[in-house]
Design a protein around this motif. Structure first.
Motif, PDB file in Angstrom:
ATOM      1  N   ARG A 127     -10.239   1.397  -6.168  1.00 36.95           N
ATOM      2  CA  ARG A 127     -10.845   2.000  -4.607  1.00 36.95           C
ATOM      3  C   ARG A 127     -12.157   1.692  -4.583  1.00 36.95           C
ATOM      4  O   ARG A 127     -12.540   1.485  -3.279  1.00 36.95           O
ATOM      5  N   ARG A 178      -6.185  -1.936  -0.153  1.00 40.14           N
ATOM      6  CA  ARG A 178      -5.476  -0.563   0.666  1.00 40.14           C
ATOM      7  C   ARG A 178      -4.659   0.779   0.478  1.00 40.14           C
ATOM      8  O   ARG A 178      -4.297   0.915   0.945  1.00 40.14           O
ATOM      9  N   TYR A 209      -2.925  -4.901  -0.639  1.00 47.30           N
ATOM     10  CA  TYR A 209      -4.007  -5.464   0.226  1.00 47.30           C
ATOM     11  C   TYR A 209      -3.346  -5.948   1.468  1.00 47.30           C
ATOM     12  O   TYR A 209      -1.812  -6.538   1.621  1.00 47.30           O
ATOM     13  N   ARG A 210      -4.367  -5.670   2.842  1.00 49.85           N
ATOM     14  CA  ARG A 210      -2.436  -6.030   4.198  1.00 49.85           C
ATOM     15  C   ARG A 210      -2.079  -7.645   3.834  1.00 49.85           C
ATOM     16  O   ARG A 210      -3.041  -8.527   3.734  1.00 49.85           O
ATOM     17  N   ASN A 259     -11.558  -4.447  -1.962  1.00 51.03           N
ATOM     18  CA  ASN A 259     -11.154  -3.538  -0.548  1.00 51.03           C
ATOM     19  C   ASN A 259      -9.900  -3.231  -0.431  1.00 51.03           C
ATOM     20  O   ASN A 259      -9.111  -4.251   0.215  1.00 51.03           O
TER      21      ASN A 259
END
Ligand SMILES: [Zn+2]
Length: 141
Positions: free
Chosen positions: A73, A80, A107-108, A78
């Motif tokens: 984190r 999420r 991650y997105r 990065n």
């Protein structure tokens, strides 16, 4: 019987990219990551299933997973969110029979997901749940 690949990593006869190591645990990057930073936590002592692992080592494994999660984190990866996954037994998708916890940064749009089957809206009634509970409770130690 061929030697367990995680035991080879513990002994150092098989290369791994280690993130963390202490007296009982090793954390290393999965060489075939589901997502960037996908990490495996293993006890150094060969143990097949979670239920066979000593309680203090179960605790150590989760504490190590938390350490890795914290670092992920804070890192520039990065992520999420994180999934902590432990497949216990072949039916659950375990394919290396040395207990291990996956720490999978999310991650997105990463395409990974835990799939839950459709469930009926009303669920089970209290009597059915109680019958199931009776079958389990008598084996709790
Ligand atoms: Zn092993």
């Amino acid at each position: 019987m061929p030697e367990c690949i995680f035991c080879k990593i513990v002994r150092g006869t098989l290369q791994s990219t280690k993130l963390y190591e202490d007296e009982h645990m090793i954390a290393f990057l999965d060489s075939r990551p589901i997502t960037k930073g996908h990490t495996l936590i293993i006890p150094k002592k060969h143990t097949e299933m979670l239920v066979e692992l000593e309680d203090n080592l179960v605790g150590d494994m989760l504490i190590t997973a938390k350490k890795i999660g914290k670092a992920l984190r804070k890192s520039k990866l990065n992520c999420r969110g994180i999934n902590y996954v432990l497949a216990d037994g072949a039916e659950a998708g375990q394919n290396i029979f040395h207990v291990h916890m996956h720490v999978i940064p999310r991650y997105r749009g990463d395409g990974f997901g835990l799939r839950m089957p459709e469930r009926e809206e009303e669920g089970e009634d209290e009597k059915t749940l109680e019958r199931t509970a009776i079958k389990i409770r008598k084996f709790l130690e």
